[in-house]
Design a protein around this motif. Structure first.
Motif, PDB file in Angstrom:
ATOM      1  N   MET A   3       0.857  -1.188   0.000  1.00  0.00           N
ATOM      2  CA  MET A   3       0.000   0.000   0.000  1.00  0.00           C
ATOM      3  C   MET A   3       0.889   1.233   0.000  1.00  0.00           C
ATOM      4  O   MET A   3       2.066   1.158   0.350  1.00  0.00           O
ATOM      5  CB  MET A   3      -0.945  -0.021   1.205  1.00  0.00           C
ATOM      6  CG  MET A   3      -0.280  -0.100   2.541  1.00  0.00           C
ATOM      7  SD  MET A   3      -1.490  -0.412   3.836  1.00  0.00           S
ATOM      8  CE  MET A   3      -0.410  -1.037   5.099  1.00  0.00           C
ATOM      9  N   GLU A  18       5.876   2.681  -0.930  1.00  0.00           N
ATOM     10  CA  GLU A  18       5.096   1.469  -0.714  1.00  0.00           C
ATOM     11  C   GLU A  18       5.549   0.767   0.558  1.00  0.00           C
ATOM     12  O   GLU A  18       6.749   0.671   0.830  1.00  0.00           O
ATOM     13  CB  GLU A  18       5.252   0.521  -1.902  1.00  0.00           C
ATOM     14  CG  GLU A  18       4.601   1.014  -3.154  1.00  0.00           C
ATOM     15  CD  GLU A  18       4.645  -0.006  -4.280  1.00  0.00           C
ATOM     16  OE1 GLU A  18       5.436  -0.977  -4.224  1.00  0.00           O
ATOM     17  OE2 GLU A  18       3.859   0.164  -5.230  1.00  0.00           O
ATOM     18  N   PRO A  35      -2.852  -3.885   3.803  1.00  0.00           N
ATOM     19  CA  PRO A  35      -3.518  -3.557   2.545  1.00  0.00           C
ATOM     20  C   PRO A  35      -4.990  -3.961   2.578  1.00  0.00           C
ATOM     21  O   PRO A  35      -5.374  -4.937   3.234  1.00  0.00           O
ATOM     22  CB  PRO A  35      -2.738  -4.378   1.511  1.00  0.00           C
ATOM     23  CG  PRO A  35      -1.374  -4.508   2.113  1.00  0.00           C
ATOM     24  CD  PRO A  35      -1.627  -4.654   3.594  1.00  0.00           C
ATOM     25  N   LYS A  36      -5.821  -3.189   1.900  1.00  0.00           N
ATOM     26  CA  LYS A  36      -7.273  -3.407   1.812  1.00  0.00           C
ATOM     27  C   LYS A  36      -7.985  -3.106   3.136  1.00  0.00           C
ATOM     28  O   LYS A  36      -9.085  -3.590   3.373  1.00  0.00           O
ATOM     29  CB  LYS A  36      -7.607  -4.835   1.358  1.00  0.00           C
ATOM     30  CG  LYS A  36      -6.911  -5.267   0.097  1.00  0.00           C
ATOM     31  CD  LYS A  36      -7.779  -4.999  -1.088  1.00  0.00           C
ATOM     32  CE  LYS A  36      -7.140  -5.600  -2.320  1.00  0.00           C
ATOM     33  NZ  LYS A  36      -7.041  -4.668  -3.406  1.00  0.00           N
ATOM     34  N   ASP A  72      -5.893   1.488  -0.634  1.00  0.00           N
ATOM     35  CA  ASP A  72      -4.505   1.125  -0.348  1.00  0.00           C
ATOM     36  C   ASP A  72      -3.620   2.349  -0.192  1.00  0.00           C
ATOM     37  O   ASP A  72      -2.437   2.337  -0.528  1.00  0.00           O
ATOM     38  CB  ASP A  72      -3.966   0.197  -1.455  1.00  0.00           C
ATOM     39  CG  ASP A  72      -4.518  -1.206  -1.337  1.00  0.00           C
ATOM     40  OD1 ASP A  72      -4.902  -1.598  -0.215  1.00  0.00           O
ATOM     41  OD2 ASP A  72      -4.577  -1.914  -2.353  1.00  0.00           O
TER      42      ASP A  72
END
Length: 146
Positions: A3, A18, A35-36, A72
């Motif tokens: 993310m 990232e 993430p998510k 993200d």
């Protein structure tokens, strides 16, 4: 699947890149973000903000602010933040001592609330630095990813 993380203060962008995970000092305790993660906006408490990319972990002392998670993307808008490896331990100890002295003396021209805020900020910087430097966690080279 990484993310995007951005850590920003009024003075500068401390990190942009990232990451795999983020752990932040939320209003109700440590907040882990993968993430998510569900959309979220909350207040940051003074404490340690850390993130991991692969086997590398980076650590920051933050003194408050906000964190915004959308899809993200994680945005940290910090009141003040410093990489642990940039904090001078001796100066952090001196700042704690000075703040404690101002509070103990309580002269009329000393704003107690401001002095307590200074003490909290200095203690966060000192505690996070002592904990991380003694932990032996590998640090990314200074300036990388920013």
């Amino acid at each position: 699947m990484p993310m995007q993380l951005e850590i920003v203060t009024a003075e500068r962008v401390l990190f942009q890149g990232e990451v795999d995970t983020v752990v932040a000092p939320g209003i109700e305790g440590e907040l882990g973000i993968l993430p998510k993660h569900a959309a979220l906006m909350t207040v940051l408490q003074p404490g340690e903000l850390r993130f991991r990319t692969g086997d590398t972990e980076e650590n920051f002392a933050v003194t408050g602010g906000f964190i915004d998670v959308r899809g993200d993307r994680v945005s940290v808008l910090a009141d003040a933040a410093e990489r642990v490896d940039e904090i001078d331990l001796a100066r952090a100890e001196e700042a704690v001592d000075r703040a404690r002295q101002r509070i103990a003396e309580r002269q009329e021209d000393v704003d107690l609330e401001r002095a307590l805020h200074s003490l909290r900020r200095a203690q966060v910087r000192l505690n996070v630095t002592r904990r991380r430097r003694g932990a032996g966690v590998p640090q990314r080279e200074r300036g990388a990813g920013a």
